[in-house]
Enzyme design. Structure first.
Site: not given
Ligand code: XMP
Length: 516
Positions: A57, A84-85, A172, A174, A230, A372
């Site tokens: 964050g 992290c945060y 991170h 990710e 979509d 998506k």
């Protein structure tokens, strides 16, 4: 089979990477959802996850207004990974200290893996490159935690509390640039939390098909088909589930891409055998847009026409009980965040095809829980052509936002042809997938050109191509000069009413992607 049986809860502290964490977990074939940091104990308990990930964050944990650790997650007695945060929150909660660091680390850092780590069990090597983005660091470690990784400037780059099953990463995992990041997340999700790999495309389709059938029974469902990813995937999925009970209305606004109306019919109606009604409303749109110059006004007119036509068509159909929409999970997250004011960045669009208010139909949104990339995979599995499913985004108001000033049929025709040449060459030169979005823009001004000995005054086409991850910021694509040259020649040679082509070299911000 309940494919959401084992699942992860992601608590959002406002990181730009929160959705990326969720997508990574899903790529590991495990379901997850994102909750705001102040989610209620009741909701958390009801969700009943097998593990929790705390996002990063933008705040500092030692500031008075910083969002605190949601302690209800501790009552779940499941493993927790703080990133992290999120890591700093765990440290502070359990009695450690965090301070503003002299060295703010943004970007790559070399991390040394130290003690035997449960979280890093699948990571090979003792030194890895990771992606850092922090200004604070851990000053004293909470009791019972052990350090398992450090960098030159950060003494605690990763920690663990084996008994409590708490884990923290200052970097991170990710982000793609982190070596072994995927292995760490996999170890957490599968190894530590014991989640099973149930969230796979085939299972998702089977489950969604069952759910749709259970929800609509013998009723008929109406869907507004736009040609976009979509709504096409919703159509394919509903068709798989309920076949003839699905009725699609496709409104050709005259503001679509080159020959798109015919293509949609060919793919959806002919090839996929989906029930599609095509409404040729080009004239109605152009009439309504005559004399309208203001961009916001144009969007409004297009939106209103669309709803009016859609409603008119819907009223002619009998027995419709449901209206299907292509809402996807990021839409759900963003609208929840904007209604509670918690979102740091919110993308808002006025989309064509908003819900017609007085149709009195029940809403069905079969893609509500999908990202998506998952929607695209579903689309391909359901038989949609990959080039349709992996197309660049196209704005709801279509060419209406790419013709500057008043929209006229002649302009739309010129623009669609120029755009088609650009896209065709991008594909031919293997550049289409290397850009995130590319298109032509019509400028209603005449500039001089020479053909033979004749001076002629014709229109200007601008080419726009950008590279971006999230469409919130974008860099103009550095396409090869030879390539742009070729496209420019083709457009000027093949379209008489164009005498000049320019290439847009503005990035976002400050420029937007569309010209409007
Ligand atoms: P901008 O121009 O704001 O565009 O940088 C960011 C992204 O959003 C798309 N866009 C729209 N999409 N309806 C949509 O569905 C709209 O009204 C709209 N306006 C912009 C744009 O194409 C780009 O991908």
């Amino acid at each position: 089979m309940d494919i959401k049986q084992s699942k992860i809860l992601i608590i959002d502290y406002g990181s730009q990477y929160t959705q990326l964490i969720a997508r990574r977990v899903r790529e590991l074939d495990v379901y997850c959802e994102i909750y705001a940091w102040d989610a209620s104990a009741k909701d958390i308990r009801a969700y009943n996850p097998s593990g929790v990930i705390l996002s990063g964050g933008p705040e500092s944990v030692h500031l008075p207004d910083a969002p605190p650790l949601n302690t209800d997650i501790l009552d779940l007695k499941v493993p927790i990974l703080g990133i992290c945060y999120g890591m700093q929150l765990l440290n502070v909660h359990f009695g450690g200290q965090v301070e503003a660091s002299d060295f703010k680390e943004f970007g790559y850092a070399a991390v040394e893996l130290m003690d035997a780590s449960q979280l890093m069990a699948q990571v090979s090597g003792h030194q890895i490159d990771v992606w850092m983005s922090h200004g604070d660091q851990i000053k004293t470690l909470a009791p019972g935690f052990k350090v398992v990784a450090k960098t030159n400037t950060t003494d605690v780059a990763a920690f663990e509390h084996p008994e409590k099953q708490l884990f923290g990463l200052q970097f991170h995992p990710e982000v793609e640039h982190t070596d072994g990041g995927r292995d760490m997340l996999s170890q957490f999700v599968h190894g530590i939390c014991g989640c099973e790999k149930l969230w796979k495309t085939d299972n998702i389709i089977a489950t969604h098909v069952d759910n749709i059938r259970a929800q609509v029974g013998q009723d008929h469902v109406l869907l507004g088909l736009s040609g976009g990813v979509d709504s096409s995937v919703v159509a394919a999925l509903l068709h798989e589930a309920i076949g003839e009970q699905l009725v699609c209305v496709f409104v050709d606004t005259g503001l679509l891409r080159f020959q798109e109306g015919d293509q949609v019919m060919k793919t959806m109606a002919d090839k996929m055998d989906i029930n599609v009604i095509r409404v040729n409303a080009q004239e109605q749109f152009f009439n309504a847009l005559a004399g309208v110059n203001d961009p916001e006004q144009k969007r409004k007119v297009i939106g209103e026409q669309f709803i009016r036509i859609f409603e008119r068509e819907a009223k002619q159909l009998n027995d419709i009980k449901w209206l299907a929409q292509g809402t996807i999970y990021p839409d759900v997250i963003e609208s929840a965040a904007s209604s509670t004011g918690k979102a740091h960045v919110i993308k808002s669009h006025h989309n064509v095809g908003g819900l017609p208010a007085d149709l009195a139909l029940d809403l069905i949104e079969p893609l509500r829980d999908l990202f998506k990339d998952e929607v695209r995979k579903l689309g391909v599995s359901l038989g949609l052509p990959p080039e349709m499913v992996y197309r660049h985004p196209f704005p709801g108001p279509g060419l209406g936002v790419r013709i500057l000033g008043e929209v006229k049929p002649q302009y739309a025709e010129i623009l669609a042809r120029a755009d088609h040449i650009f896209i065709e060459e991008l594909r031919r030169h293997d550049l289409y997938d290397k850009t995130s979005q590319a298109f032509a823009v019509f400028l209603p001004i005449k500039s001089v050109g020479v053909v033979g000995d004749q001076r002629r005054y014709e229109y200007v086409i601008a080419l726009r191509a950008v590279e971006t991850i999230d469409f919130m910021t974008a860099r103009w694509a550095h396409l090869p000069y030879d390539f742009i040259d070729l496209v420019s020649r083709r457009i000027i040679n093949e379209i008489d009413s164009v005498s000049r082509v320019v290439y847009d070299i503005s990035s976002k911000p400050p420029a937007t992607i569309e010209w409007e």
